[in-house]
Design a protein around this motif. Structure first.
Motif, PDB file in Angstrom:
ATOM      1  N   ASP A 112       0.409  -0.965  -0.122  1.00  0.00           N
ATOM      2  CA  ASP A 112      -0.279   0.288   0.119  1.00  0.00           C
ATOM      3  C   ASP A 112       0.946   0.974   0.167  1.00  0.00           C
ATOM      4  O   ASP A 112       1.862   0.941   0.866  1.00  0.00           O
ATOM      5  N   ASN A 113       0.764   3.082  -0.708  1.00  0.00           N
ATOM      6  CA  ASN A 113       0.899   3.892  -0.257  1.00  0.00           C
ATOM      7  C   ASN A 113       0.807   4.042   1.454  1.00  0.00           C
ATOM      8  O   ASN A 113      -0.311   4.588   1.331  1.00  0.00           O
ATOM      9  N   HIS A 115       2.241   7.934   3.649  1.00  0.00           N
ATOM     10  CA  HIS A 115       3.001   9.118   3.804  1.00  0.00           C
ATOM     11  C   HIS A 115       4.430   9.143   4.057  1.00  0.00           C
ATOM     12  O   HIS A 115       5.369  10.022   3.572  1.00  0.00           O
ATOM     13  N   GLN A 139       6.100   5.711  -4.096  1.00  0.00           N
ATOM     14  CA  GLN A 139       5.261   5.015  -3.408  1.00  0.00           C
ATOM     15  C   GLN A 139       4.749   3.561  -4.390  1.00  0.00           C
ATOM     16  O   GLN A 139       5.828   3.887  -4.857  1.00  0.00           O
ATOM     17  N   ASN A 140       3.950   2.719  -4.515  1.00  0.00           N
ATOM     18  CA  ASN A 140       4.231   1.059  -4.104  1.00  0.00           C
ATOM     19  C   ASN A 140       5.618   0.523  -3.513  1.00  0.00           C
ATOM     20  O   ASN A 140       5.914  -0.330  -5.316  1.00  0.00           O
TER      21      ASN A 140
END
Length: 187
Positions: A112-113, A115, A139-140
Motif C-alpha cells: 500500500d502507498n 505517506h 510509492q508502491n
C-alpha cells in the motif's frame, strides 16, 4: 377524553420488560473473551460468536484506515525486521546509562502507498521519544530499508524499552506502530 394513567403505566412497564428481555436474549448470542497476542492481553479482547472468535482490527498492530462511504477497512501490516547497532555491532540487551546507536529497519510486503515512516523509542513508563522520520516519496515500494542516523539515548532505569517502527498512512493521519523490537536494560 380522560386518560387512565394506570393503564399507561402498565403498558409502559410491559413494553419495557419486553425490550429488556429482548436485550438479555441478544446478549446470550456472544461472549466476550480474553485474547493474548505474543503474551500480552489485547485491550478490547475478542468476542465469541457462533463458535468463532472476532477481534477488533485496531488491536492487530497495523495501520487501520476506515472508509465509511465504501464500507471498506484497510489494514496495513508490512513485514518489518528491526536491528539495533552500536557502531557495527548488533545488540539487544544493555546496561543502564547513555548509549549512541542507530536503528536499521528492513521492510517488505508493503503493498500500500504510505505517506511516511518513523522510528521511536518507548521507555518502561510509556514515554515515547521520536528517533527519526522520513516521508516516502517513491510509492508502491514493497521492499525497502530505513536506517536512522546515530542517536544518543539515556537508558536511565532497568526494564523493557520498545523501539517501534511506525507508518503514517496519509498526510493528515497519525502514526501507527506496526512493529517493535524490545531492548532489556539490565542493572
Amino acid at each position: 377524553m380522560k386518560v387512565n394513567w394506570k393503564k399507561v403505566m402498565a403498558a409502559t412497564l410491559v413494553i419495557s420488560l419486553m425490550g429488556g428481555g429482548t436485550m438479555l436474549f441478544a446478549d446470550s448470542f456472544y461472549e466476550q473473551v480474553k485474547v493474548l497476542m505474543n503474551g500480552k492481553e489485547l485491550k478490547d479482547g475478542g468476542y465469541l460468536i457462533d463458535n468463532k472468535i472476532y477481534v477488533p482490527v485496531r488491536d492487530m498492530n497495523g495501520a487501520v484506515q476506515w472508509d465509511k462511504k465504501s464500507g471498506k477497512v484497510q489494514v496495513i501490516k508490512p513485514n518489518v525486521h528491526i536491528f539495533l547497532f552500536k557502531g557495527d555491532t548488533a545488540f539487544g540487551n544493555v546496561n543502564r546509562g547513555k548509549l549512541k546507536f542507530n536503528v536499521f529497519s528492513q521492510v517488505d510486503t508493503l503493498y500500500d502507498n504510505v505517506h511516511a515512516v518513523k522510528v521511536a523509542i518507548e521507555d518502561p513508563s510509556g514515554n515515547v521519544k521520536d528517533i527519526q522520520s522520513q516521508n516516502i516519496d517513491n510509492q508502491n515500494k514493497d521492499n525497502f530499508w530505513f536506517r536512522t542516523n546515530d542517536f544518543t539515548y539515556d537508558f536511565d532505569r532497568v526494564g523493557k524499552y520498545s523501539v517501534g517502527f511506525y507508518i503514517k498512512y496519509s498526510a493528515d493521519s497519525g502514526y501507527e506502530k506496526v512493529a517493535e523490537k524490545v531492548i532489556t536494560v539490565l542493572n
